[in-house]
Motif scaffolding. Structure first.
Motif, PDB file in Angstrom:
ATOM      1  N   ALA A  68       0.821  -1.205   0.000  1.00 14.02           N
ATOM      2  CA  ALA A  68       0.000   0.000   0.000  1.00 14.02           C
ATOM      3  C   ALA A  68       0.855   1.255   0.000  1.00 14.02           C
ATOM      4  N   ALA A  71       2.183   1.628  -3.369  1.00 10.37           N
ATOM      5  CA  ALA A  71       1.186   2.118  -4.326  1.00 10.37           C
ATOM      6  C   ALA A  71       0.936   3.603  -4.150  1.00 10.37           C
ATOM      7  N   THR A 417     -11.165   1.756 -13.080  1.00  9.40           N
ATOM      8  CA  THR A 417     -11.281   0.453 -12.432  1.00  9.40           C
ATOM      9  C   THR A 417     -11.725   0.641 -10.991  1.00  9.40           C
ATOM     10  N   VAL A 418     -12.100  -0.460 -10.344  1.00  9.82           N
ATOM     11  CA  VAL A 418     -12.596  -0.393  -8.978  1.00  9.82           C
ATOM     12  C   VAL A 418     -11.481  -0.076  -7.984  1.00  9.82           C
ATOM     13  N   SER A 419     -10.232  -0.206  -8.398  1.00  8.04           N
ATOM     14  CA  SER A 419      -9.120   0.055  -7.488  1.00  8.04           C
ATOM     15  C   SER A 419      -8.803   1.543  -7.346  1.00  8.04           C
ATOM     16  N   GLN A 421      -9.096   5.345  -6.270  1.00  8.18           N
ATOM     17  CA  GLN A 421      -9.603   5.963  -5.055  1.00  8.18           C
ATOM     18  C   GLN A 421      -9.538   7.484  -5.182  1.00  8.18           C
ATOM     19  N   GLN A 424      -6.166   9.756  -5.256  1.00 11.28           N
ATOM     20  CA  GLN A 424      -5.012   8.913  -5.594  1.00 11.28           C
ATOM     21  C   GLN A 424      -4.136   9.620  -6.621  1.00 11.28           C
TER      22      GLN A 424
END
Length: 437
Positions: A68, A71, A417-419, A421, A424
């Motif tokens: 995390a 990322a 995409t669902v990732s 946020q 971000q």
């Protein structure tokens, strides 16, 4: 030597006796030692199980935390596009063709159908005889009305003669009264008789006019026995045959044959349609209604037929939005000199028209539909993501019009995409293709 041996033997006897009694009773120290070893073994076993279950979880948690953090610290590459102005669009609406003129022919007089001259599919011209109705009662009523008219006319002549006599008599008595040769009562009686004669003539004239109108009425009924075509066209419905009882003004008549009806229930005697030109009525959505004007060209096509689209035009609109459907009723006239289209066909009317207001077009893959509403993902200042709520317009399949929520300068993620946020950090890569591919 023997004394020393005996003395040593006696000294070892108590020790030997003590050693001989050990197997018969367990020592407390040995038992305690055994219990300690067993407890240590159980504790070690549970510690081993705990280590087997906890250590992998700790390692996974550390790995996820590290991923995390990595990322967050690493910019994700996303493909972005800019919204395009939604200028002109192909708006296609379904409709049903109708004849430019369509008339159902009803009987204006009662009787029996004596003769029929046309059938479905026949081309007719204005004033052409379609059928004849036999009505003997109408002839008799016409003769009676003519007799009443003659009688009223003779009565009018009689009343006019009486009026002339009353006028002459009154003038004589008035002249005699000037010489005081007659009494005033006689003069007044003759003046009143003259006025009465005038009223009788007026009443007789009114009776004549009434009888004339009655005669004309029955003459019209006689003329209605001949059913004529109101305009040039094609007979598309025939509901009666020879001998059928015809009732004036009735939508249905007594006939032994099934009506050759191609447009619905049996209505009237015939139905005539002018198909040299057709018309359709379409309901244009409110978003496009302000740009629909008379003279706007459209394309009319028939699905399943290998024919070129027919160019038509808008002739008129209702000028108001239907509050039930939020659409504008629009009439489109279609030239049909070759009769390639028929009334009642299901067709598609294509408009090349702009929507009202400023709309932006984005790929359909860029729109997110979830519990939080309809949104798109934009790349804002600092290359950070932002989920922007939008209001959708027309869905064109591969693209969607946005009515509100965008100003046209945004960078929109083409395939979120669902990732992703909120907030971000990303590395936007702008696509040259407006579709986002």
């Amino acid at each position: 030597m023997s004394d020393e041996a005996n003395h040593l033997s006696q000294a070892l006897e108590p020790e030997r006796a003590e050693h001989e009694t050990v197997p018969n009773r367990p020592a407390p120290q040995a038992r305690t030692r055994t219990m300690v070893f067993i407890g240590i073994g159980i504790v070690c076993f549970f510690l081993l199980l705990l280590a087997i279950g906890v250590i992998p979880r700790v390692r996974n948690h550390q790995a996820l935390t590290a991923a995390a953090q990595k990322a967050q610290n690493t910019s994700l590459q996303v493909y972005v596009i800019r919204p395009q102005p939604a200028s002109e669009a192909d708006l296609t609406l379904a409709a049903t063709t109708q004849a430019i003129q369509d008339s159902i022919i009803y009987a204006r007089t009662s009787g029996y159908l004596r003769k029929r001259y046309v059938d479905i599919g026949d081309r007719v011209t204005a004033g052409q005889l379609l059928a004849e109705i036999e009505s003997p009662e109408v002839y008799q009523q016409l003769q009676q009305a003519q007799g009443n008219l003659q009688q009223s006319e003779k009565n009018l002549d009689l009343q006019k003669a009486n009026l002339n006599l009353a006028r002459v008599t009154m003038e004589r008595y008035v002249a005699a009264d000037a010489e005081q040769a007659v009494s005033k009562l006689t003069v007044d009686q003759n003046v009143t008789a003259h006025s009465t004669a005038q009223a009788a003539v007026a009443a007789a004239e009114a009776t004549v006019r009434s009888n004339q109108a009655n005669v004309q009425y029955f003459r019209d009924l006689v003329s209605f026995q001949r059913v004529l075509a109101p305009f040039n066209g094609t007979v598309i419905q025939r509901n009666v045959d020879v001998g059928a009882l015809i009732t004036a003004g009735s939508p249905t008549n007594n006939t032994a044959v099934a009506p050759t009806n191609v447009t619905g229930g049996a209505n009237g005697l015939f139905e005539i349609a002018q198909i040299d030109a057709l018309r359709v009525f379409v309901n244009v959505p409110q978003a496009y209604a302000p740009n629909v004007k008379a003279g706007l060209p459209v394309q009319v096509t028939v699905r399943g037929r290998l024919m070129q689209p027919v160019t038509a035009k808008v002739t008129r609109t209702a000028g108001a939005i239907d509050p039930g459907t939020r659409t504008l009723l629009t009439q489109v006239d279609i030239p049909n000199q070759m009769h390639g289209l028929l009334p009642g066909m299901f067709v598609y009317v294509g408009f090349n028209i702009e929507v009202s207001g400023i709309h932006w077009r984005v790929p359909a893959t860029a729109v997110i539909f979830d519990a939080q509403g309809t949104r798109v993902v934009t790349v804002g200042p600092g290359s950070k993501l932002h989920f922007q709520k939008v209001t959708l317009g027309r869905d064109l399949g591969t693209s969607i019009d946005i009515q509100a929520g965008l100003n046209g300068n945004e960078l929109i993620v083409s395939q979120p995409t669902v990732s992703l946020q909120e907030g971000q950090l990303v590395n936007p890569i702008e696509s040259k293709n407006p579709s986002g591919s």
